[in-house]
Design a protein around this motif. Structure first.
Motif, PDB file in Angstrom:
ATOM      1  N   ALA A 155       0.912  -1.182  -0.044  1.00 19.86           N
ATOM      2  CA  ALA A 155       0.093   0.072   0.029  1.00 19.86           C
ATOM      3  C   ALA A 155       0.903   1.469   0.058  1.00 19.86           C
ATOM      4  N   VAL A 156       2.139   1.163   0.061  1.00 21.68           N
ATOM      5  CA  VAL A 156       3.057   2.222   0.215  1.00 21.68           C
ATOM      6  C   VAL A 156       4.134   1.800  -0.484  1.00 21.68           C
ATOM      7  N   PRO A 157       5.267   2.791  -0.922  1.00 25.79           N
ATOM      8  CA  PRO A 157       6.163   2.444  -1.616  1.00 25.79           C
ATOM      9  C   PRO A 157       7.264   2.027  -0.463  1.00 25.79           C
ATOM     10  N   GLY A 158       8.569   1.721  -1.237  1.00 29.07           N
ATOM     11  CA  GLY A 158       9.580   1.104  -0.441  1.00 29.07           C
ATOM     12  C   GLY A 158      10.376  -0.190  -0.689  1.00 29.07           C
ATOM     13  N   GLY A 159       9.364  -0.994  -1.062  1.00 29.01           N
ATOM     14  CA  GLY A 159      10.028  -2.178  -1.171  1.00 29.01           C
ATOM     15  C   GLY A 159      10.954  -2.850  -0.085  1.00 29.01           C
ATOM     16  N   ARG A 160      12.126  -3.294  -0.462  1.00 26.00           N
ATOM     17  CA  ARG A 160      12.726  -3.806   0.574  1.00 26.00           C
ATOM     18  C   ARG A 160      13.366  -2.679   1.790  1.00 26.00           C
ATOM     19  N   ALA A 161      13.138  -1.448   1.296  1.00 28.10           N
ATOM     20  CA  ALA A 161      13.570  -0.282   2.241  1.00 28.10           C
ATOM     21  C   ALA A 161      12.143   0.405   2.737  1.00 28.10           C
ATOM     22  N   GLY A 162      11.417  -0.747   3.455  1.00 28.10           N
ATOM     23  CA  GLY A 162      10.191  -0.381   4.033  1.00 28.10           C
ATOM     24  C   GLY A 162      10.292   0.165   5.520  1.00 28.10           C
ATOM     25  N   HIS A 163       9.271   0.302   6.273  1.00 25.61           N
ATOM     26  CA  HIS A 163       9.204   0.470   7.851  1.00 25.61           C
ATOM     27  C   HIS A 163       7.984  -0.088   8.475  1.00 25.61           C
ATOM     28  N   ILE A 164       7.968  -0.125   9.741  1.00 21.92           N
ATOM     29  CA  ILE A 164       6.939  -0.661  10.496  1.00 21.92           C
ATOM     30  C   ILE A 164       6.854   0.420  11.508  1.00 21.92           C
ATOM     31  N   GLU A 165       5.845   0.585  12.390  1.00 22.96           N
ATOM     32  CA  GLU A 165       5.554   1.497  13.288  1.00 22.96           C
ATOM     33  C   GLU A 165       4.838   0.515  14.400  1.00 22.96           C
ATOM     34  N   LEU A 166       5.470   0.644  15.698  1.00 25.38           N
ATOM     35  CA  LEU A 166       4.920  -0.259  16.609  1.00 25.38           C
ATOM     36  C   LEU A 166       5.014   0.554  18.055  1.00 25.38           C
ATOM     37  N   ASP A 167       3.816   1.051  18.351  1.00 25.55           N
ATOM     38  CA  ASP A 167       3.704   1.468  19.957  1.00 25.55           C
ATOM     39  C   ASP A 167       4.578   2.718  19.902  1.00 25.55           C
ATOM     40  N   GLY A 168       4.786   3.550  19.030  1.00 25.24           N
ATOM     41  CA  GLY A 168       5.380   4.918  18.769  1.00 25.24           C
ATOM     42  C   GLY A 168       6.678   4.948  18.314  1.00 25.24           C
ATOM     43  N   TYR A 169       7.206   3.406  18.122  1.00 26.02           N
ATOM     44  CA  TYR A 169       8.572   3.161  17.507  1.00 26.02           C
ATOM     45  C   TYR A 169       8.628   3.060  16.148  1.00 26.02           C
ATOM     46  N   ARG A 170       9.365   3.782  15.289  1.00 23.50           N
ATOM     47  CA  ARG A 170       9.332   3.497  13.879  1.00 23.50           C
ATOM     48  C   ARG A 170      10.733   2.810  13.535  1.00 23.50           C
ATOM     49  N   PHE A 171      10.588   1.822  12.785  1.00 21.39           N
ATOM     50  CA  PHE A 171      11.779   0.971  12.365  1.00 21.39           C
ATOM     51  C   PHE A 171      11.894   0.770  10.962  1.00 21.39           C
ATOM     52  N   ASP A 172      13.097   0.818  10.345  1.00 21.36           N
ATOM     53  CA  ASP A 172      13.297   0.639   8.828  1.00 21.36           C
ATOM     54  C   ASP A 172      13.478  -0.939   8.861  1.00 21.36           C
ATOM     55  N   THR A 173      12.706  -1.469   7.825  1.00 21.58           N
ATOM     56  CA  THR A 173      12.859  -2.873   7.897  1.00 21.58           C
ATOM     57  C   THR A 173      13.688  -3.382   6.827  1.00 21.58           C
ATOM     58  N   GLY A 174      14.410  -2.512   6.082  1.00 28.63           N
ATOM     59  CA  GLY A 174      15.434  -2.827   5.005  1.00 28.63           C
ATOM     60  C   GLY A 174      16.683  -2.421   5.370  1.00 28.63           C
TER      61      GLY A 174
END
Length: 406
Positions: A41-60
């Motif tokens: 639903a968003v751009p990024g591919g391998r350079a994606g991200h997730i947000e958990l309980d106010g923390y933002r993480f790069d997944t790539g």
């Protein structure tokens, strides 16, 4: 439809990762009609991200080297990258921690780096470093220039992708890069289609004529840019832990590399024998040491990467339970390397294994696979784990689409 010179006019780029977006920007700047198709639903591919309980993480990837190639993608459509991405230069680029307890900061300036090496292990390796950099020697020749085992490990072949003498952090996290690229692409006429899964390609002879989607669409074009395919010998994979905690450690730089005692043996275990490291070497990234926007106030984020075998060479069954068990081993390794009480201060923990990479469509469960030939005359591959590799592959694919005129 093709131009009078025979070049492709309409191009479909499959995947809104950094490589695909770089390609789209170059092609748009050259006046081509470009559609980018992304299953998420968003751009990024391998350079994606997730947000958990106010923390933002790069997944790539967690590292961004020399941004020159990335800047060129923005310039292709007349934009200044600095208006879209706020880059912070990291000093040091990263800190190397060795099994004997010694540390060495990596600096992009050759003279400062040589001086640090001289103090660290003597004149011989300091002079060797200057010769090594002046010659532009590949990492697999490091032993010819360095005598100390630690500098040989630091500048020799690495299990960690993306480490360079000069590194940057995009404020907001590395995901800010593909997010900005997608916004720029849309601004300059690129059609961005999200939530669309490509299930196959239609071809005639050695040419692709269309891509087929899960919704039953047939999308035709003159040229295509496709995601990476599995190489005959895919590279190792990795387990990544995304940690959010109430703990900060002063010994940690933005990027820290921890070399185990058995560095050389680790290559054999991972690459040749398909085994997990018996003495883990780790990359630990602490984005909040530079950028407090990626965590709640007073909290820190940690990205811990441990190289592991890919699914083609290893018999490891990465069930959820196996991933959590290995994460426990990595947490113990972190505690032994000075991250005391990290475990009891955790608020968020998210573990990514080769099985997760495989479910995301990455060949052999390895996010490190780069572009491989597509086998078609008008289809090209773009992508890569490091930002630079992805951007360069996108530039190369665009140049190929344009018949070398870029």
């Amino acid at each position: 439809m093709r131009t009078a010179s025979g070049q492709a006019n309409r191009v479909i780029v499959v995947g809104a990762g950094i490589g695909g977006l770089a390609c789209a920007l170059h092609l748009s700047g050259a006046g081509r009609e470009v559609t980018v198709i992304e299953r998420a639903a968003v751009p990024g591919g391998r350079a994606g991200h997730i947000e958990l309980d106010g923390y933002r993480f790069d997944t790539g990837p967690s590292t961004l080297g020399d941004p020159e190639a990335l800047t060129a993608a923005f310039t292709a459509v007349g934009e200044e990258m600095s208006n879209w991405v706020d880059l912070v230069k990291l000093t040091p680029a990263y800190r190397a921690h060795f099994a004997d307890g010694s540390t060495l900061d990596v600096d992009e300036d050759p003279d400062r780096m040589a001086a640090a090496i001289r103090e660290f292990c003597g004149t011989r390796d300091a002079d060797g470093y200057l010769r090594f950099t002046a010659a532009g020697s590949p990492a697999d020749r490091a032993n010819q220039f360095f005598a100390d085992r630690r500098t040989r490990r630091l500048f020799g072949r690495s299990l960690f992708a993306g480490l360079a003498p000069s590194l940057y952090h995009p404020r907001g996290g590395l995901y800010a890069v593909p997010g900005a690229m997608a916004d720029v692409a849309a601004k300059h006429g690129v059609t961005m289609r999200y939530d669309t899964t490509v299930t196959g390609v239609e071809s005639r002879g050695d040419r692709v004529t269309a891509v087929l989607t899960a919704d039953g669409e047939r999308l035709a074009a003159d040229a295509f840019v496709l995601p990476v395919r599995e190489a005959p010998q895919p590279p190792p994979s990795c387990v990544v832990m995304h940690l959010g905690a109430r703990a900060r450690f002063t010994h940690a730089a933005h990027h820290s590399v921890y070399f185990g005692h058995a560095w050389e043996r680790s290559f054999t275990e991972i690459v040749d024998r398909g085994e997990l490291m018996t003495d883990p070497s780790l990359l630990v990234t602490n984005p909040t040491s530079t950028d407090n926007t990626v965590a709640p106030p007073g909290r820190d984020t940690y990205y811990v990467l441990a190289p592991v075998p890919n699914l083609k060479t290893a018999p490891v069954n990465w069930t959820t339970a196996m991933g959590r068990r290995y994460a426990g081993e990595l947490m113990a390794a972190l505690e032994a390397r000075g991250y005391l009480d990290l475990g009891i201060n955790l608020e968020v923990s998210h573990v990514v294994t080769p099985a997760d990479w495989n479910r995301d469509g990455l060949p052999a469960g390895s996010p490190f696979c780069g572009p491989a030939p597509t086998g078609h005359a008008n289809a090209y591959a773009a992508g890569g784990w490091t930002v630079r590799a992805a951007v360069v592959s996108g530039h190369t694919a665009a140049r190929s689409v344009l018949g070398g005129h870029l």
